[in-house]
Design a protein around this motif. Sequence first.
Motif, mmCIF file in Angstrom:
data_model
loop_
_atom_site.group_PDB
_atom_site.id
_atom_site.type_symbol
_atom_site.label_atom_id
_atom_site.label_comp_id
_atom_site.label_asym_id
_atom_site.label_seq_id
_atom_site.Cartn_x
_atom_site.Cartn_y
_atom_site.Cartn_z
ATOM 1 N N MET A 4 32.428 36.644 17.362
ATOM 2 C CA MET A 4 31.929 37.962 17.746
ATOM 3 C C MET A 4 31.281 37.888 19.112
ATOM 4 S SD MET A 4 29.546 40.623 15.565
ATOM 5 C CE MET A 4 27.916 40.010 15.958
ATOM 6 N N LEU A 5 31.635 38.828 19.978
ATOM 7 C CA LEU A 5 31.035 38.961 21.296
ATOM 8 C C LEU A 5 30.374 40.325 21.375
ATOM 9 C CD1 LEU A 5 30.591 38.059 24.258
ATOM 10 C CD2 LEU A 5 32.790 39.141 24.797
ATOM 11 N N VAL A 6 29.085 40.337 21.687
ATOM 12 C CA VAL A 6 28.331 41.575 21.820
ATOM 13 C C VAL A 6 28.085 41.824 23.302
ATOM 14 C CG1 VAL A 6 26.198 42.790 21.246
ATOM 15 C CG2 VAL A 6 27.204 41.197 19.596
ATOM 16 N N VAL A 7 28.482 42.987 23.794
ATOM 17 C CA VAL A 7 28.270 43.350 25.192
ATOM 18 C C VAL A 7 27.132 44.363 25.228
ATOM 19 C CG1 VAL A 7 29.270 44.341 27.273
ATOM 20 C CG2 VAL A 7 30.672 42.899 25.775
ATOM 21 N N GLY A 8 25.980 43.929 25.754
ATOM 22 C CA GLY A 8 24.771 44.748 25.774
ATOM 23 C C GLY A 8 23.637 44.011 25.100
ATOM 24 N N GLY A 9 22.548 43.758 25.860
ATOM 25 C CA GLY A 9 21.457 42.941 25.330
ATOM 26 C C GLY A 9 20.181 43.703 25.069
ATOM 27 N N GLY A 10 20.291 44.982 24.701
ATOM 28 C CA GLY A 10 19.121 45.748 24.299
ATOM 29 C C GLY A 10 18.820 45.579 22.822
ATOM 30 N N TYR A 11 17.988 46.501 22.278
ATOM 31 C CA TYR A 11 17.625 46.432 20.861
ATOM 32 C C TYR A 11 18.838 46.269 19.959
ATOM 33 C CZ TYR A 11 12.857 48.359 21.535
ATOM 34 O OH TYR A 11 11.560 48.576 21.869
ATOM 35 N N VAL A 12 19.820 47.151 20.158
ATOM 36 C CA VAL A 12 20.953 47.215 19.236
ATOM 37 C C VAL A 12 21.826 45.973 19.359
ATOM 38 C CG1 VAL A 12 23.040 48.505 18.657
ATOM 39 C CG2 VAL A 12 20.918 49.725 19.118
ATOM 40 N N GLY A 13 22.154 45.584 20.587
ATOM 41 C CA GLY A 13 22.994 44.414 20.766
ATOM 42 C C GLY A 13 22.370 43.147 20.208
ATOM 43 N N ILE A 128 23.043 33.838 24.883
ATOM 44 C CA ILE A 128 22.899 35.063 25.659
ATOM 45 C C ILE A 128 23.238 34.750 27.114
ATOM 46 C CG2 ILE A 128 21.366 36.921 26.394
ATOM 47 C CD1 ILE A 128 19.696 36.438 23.903
ATOM 48 N N ARG A 129 24.187 35.480 27.683
ATOM 49 C CA ARG A 129 24.562 35.349 29.088
ATOM 50 C C ARG A 129 23.950 36.519 29.861
ATOM 51 N NH1 ARG A 129 29.958 32.460 29.810
ATOM 52 N NH2 ARG A 129 30.413 31.524 27.765
ATOM 53 N N HIS A 130 23.311 36.231 30.988
ATOM 54 C CA HIS A 130 22.545 37.247 31.707
ATOM 55 C C HIS A 130 23.231 37.666 33.002
ATOM 56 C CE1 HIS A 130 19.160 36.300 29.043
ATOM 57 N NE2 HIS A 130 19.458 35.039 29.242
ATOM 58 N N GLY A 131 22.948 38.888 33.424
ATOM 59 C CA GLY A 131 23.395 39.372 34.722
ATOM 60 C C GLY A 131 24.888 39.571 34.842
ATOM 61 N N LEU A 132 25.557 39.884 33.735
ATOM 62 C CA LEU A 132 27.016 40.030 33.740
ATOM 63 C C LEU A 132 27.426 41.339 33.080
ATOM 64 C CD1 LEU A 132 27.922 36.390 32.644
ATOM 65 C CD2 LEU A 132 28.136 37.342 34.946
ATOM 66 N N ARG A 133 28.445 41.982 33.658
ATOM 67 C CA ARG A 133 28.989 43.220 33.108
ATOM 68 C C ARG A 133 30.437 43.002 32.690
ATOM 69 N NH1 ARG A 133 25.817 47.636 34.491
ATOM 70 N NH2 ARG A 133 24.174 47.189 36.031
ATOM 71 N N ALA A 134 30.884 43.820 31.764
ATOM 72 C CA ALA A 134 32.292 43.794 31.363
ATOM 73 C C ALA A 134 33.103 44.599 32.369
ATOM 74 C CB ALA A 134 32.451 44.375 29.970
ATOM 75 N N THR A 135 34.142 43.986 32.923
ATOM 76 C CA THR A 135 34.989 44.662 33.912
ATOM 77 C C THR A 135 36.421 44.829 33.438
ATOM 78 O OG1 THR A 135 35.472 42.561 35.024
ATOM 79 C CG2 THR A 135 33.582 43.825 35.827
ATOM 80 N N GLY A 136 36.778 44.199 32.335
ATOM 81 C CA GLY A 136 38.139 44.328 31.818
ATOM 82 C C GLY A 136 38.190 44.064 30.331
ATOM 83 N N LEU A 137 39.174 44.668 29.655
ATOM 84 C CA LEU A 137 39.356 44.500 28.208
ATOM 85 C C LEU A 137 40.838 44.469 27.904
ATOM 86 C CD1 LEU A 137 38.154 44.504 25.274
ATOM 87 C CD2 LEU A 137 38.379 47.010 25.354
ATOM 88 N N GLU A 138 41.263 43.436 27.201
ATOM 89 C CA GLU A 138 42.654 43.331 26.760
ATOM 90 C C GLU A 138 42.685 42.919 25.303
ATOM 91 O OE1 GLU A 138 45.019 40.819 29.188
ATOM 92 O OE2 GLU A 138 44.622 41.907 31.056
ATOM 93 N N ASN A 139 43.662 43.448 24.580
ATOM 94 C CA ASN A 139 43.795 43.135 23.158
ATOM 95 C C ASN A 139 45.071 42.361 22.892
ATOM 96 O OD1 ASN A 139 41.474 44.294 22.061
ATOM 97 N ND2 ASN A 139 42.378 46.332 22.037
ATOM 98 N N SER A 140 44.993 41.478 21.930
ATOM 99 C CA SER A 140 46.165 40.820 21.362
ATOM 100 C C SER A 140 46.039 40.936 19.848
ATOM 101 C CB SER A 140 46.214 39.344 21.784
ATOM 102 O OG SER A 140 45.176 38.609 21.150
ATOM 103 N N PRO A 141 47.064 40.606 19.092
ATOM 104 C CA PRO A 141 46.950 40.740 17.635
ATOM 105 C C PRO A 141 45.786 39.956 17.036
ATOM 106 C CG PRO A 141 49.246 40.458 18.264
ATOM 107 C CD PRO A 141 48.430 40.238 19.502
ATOM 108 N N ALA A 142 45.380 38.837 17.657
ATOM 109 C CA ALA A 142 44.365 37.980 17.045
ATOM 110 C C ALA A 142 42.989 38.088 17.676
ATOM 111 C CB ALA A 142 44.827 36.516 17.103
ATOM 112 N N ALA A 143 42.892 38.690 18.871
ATOM 113 C CA ALA A 143 41.601 38.681 19.568
ATOM 114 C C ALA A 143 41.569 39.764 20.639
ATOM 115 C CB ALA A 143 41.342 37.316 20.206
ATOM 116 N N ALA A 144 40.347 40.040 21.104
ATOM 117 C CA ALA A 144 40.137 40.871 22.290
ATOM 118 C C ALA A 144 39.555 39.983 23.371
ATOM 119 C CB ALA A 144 39.194 42.026 21.988
ATOM 120 N N SER A 145 40.007 40.180 24.606
ATOM 121 C CA SER A 145 39.522 39.392 25.733
ATOM 122 C C SER A 145 38.759 40.296 26.686
ATOM 123 C CB SER A 145 40.685 38.722 26.471
ATOM 124 O OG SER A 145 41.352 37.792 25.621
ATOM 125 N N VAL A 146 37.534 39.889 27.010
ATOM 126 C CA VAL A 146 36.671 40.660 27.903
ATOM 127 C C VAL A 146 36.499 39.876 29.199
ATOM 128 C CG1 VAL A 146 34.371 41.644 28.247
ATOM 129 C CG2 VAL A 146 35.444 41.726 25.981
#
Length: 405
Positions: A4-13, A128-146
């Motif tokens: 699991m990869l969570v994008v967003g490091g606030g309360y919810v993430g 936790i990785r800091h100072g990074l934004r998601a700039t791309g998203l691709e899906n395959s049958p087994a995974a999503a790549s960010v």
Amino acid sequence: MLDMLVVGGGYVGLSVALAVKQAAPHLSVEVVEAAPQDAWKKDPRASAIIAAAIRMLEVFGIWERIEPEAQPITKMIVTDSKTADPVRPVFLTFDGAVEDGRPFAYMIPNVAMVGALRDACAKAGVTIRHGLRATGLENSPAAASVTLSDGTVLSARLVVACDGVRSKLRDMAGIKTVTWDYGQSGIVTTVEHERPHEGCAEEHFLPAGPFAILPLKGNRSSLVWTERTDEANRLVSADDLVFEEELERRFGHKLGPMRAVGDRRAFPLGLTLARAFVAPRLALAGDAAHGIHPISGQGLNLGFKDVAALAQTVVDADRIGLDIGDLNVLERYQEWRRFDTFRMGVTTDVLNRLFSNDLSPIRALRDFGLGLVDRLPGLKSYFIHEAAGTGGGAERPRLLAGQPL
């Protein structure tokens, strides 16, 4: 590949990462956040956290650390008047405990909450990785790549978008939203006052929008002040004397002289509801799924409800050997949360339109309604339990009932 990869490091993430990792330590979980590593330490804001969400924090094992900084809200009063009225008549009051002597909500400084969540994530093994934004998203049958802003590509069986109301991941996944602007902004700051608030929160319905003052530790309160956007911008940039004069016009002197002590910020207000909460290998949570008016104080708590439902969906699926990112698994989370979110979005929209005006016939109707609720203990109890997240009705996720996953 991550589980699991969570994008967003606030309360919810942080909360969804912690909930899943604590319940299923064998799953690999990472969080990516846009802010620098220590940016959270400079956040002066505080948030109202409902009783059900406090139960979840207890399950996480962090409530004992947060509680000394938390101010119980033991009473709430609601008024409806014009800005120039010398008296603000009280039409509705809420007080008392909801379950096990617990107040229906607490005001918690963001620094205390985020610090506790980050330390618990580190202890549980969440990276936790800091100072990074998601700039791309691709899906395959087994995974999503960010793809991240530094060129790194992370793949996961499930990606959770917690990247805010203007979510880039939501847009990249092609999920449409229902969105409109209220032409209002919410002014947020902290004030000091001479007299103690005694744990009382107040919400004053004024022609420009709701004006809420929420108790903090000591003789301090958090202000959430709705104004038309042009007026809000003027007030935020005004000097302290002008700001405090306008504050006193709206709140009065019941707590003695008031002084703004925190940074003043204005946030545009609108309604944003995602048409879907899930897509292949992707789930939306928090503001990425819904942004609502703060009139009910439920925006952040809707996000905590997302956390509890999504974590339970993921952990239960993993325990019976299902793929946690499979769309059929994620549909359960969507079915669990979408109606409640839609209902709250519509409710806050109607309330804002009903109370943010100065039409005499509408004022008479709404004041009659507030007074009626105040005189019916059963109805009042229902509303307060719903606000606290401890009401009956739809199935409550285990975390919100204080039960571990």
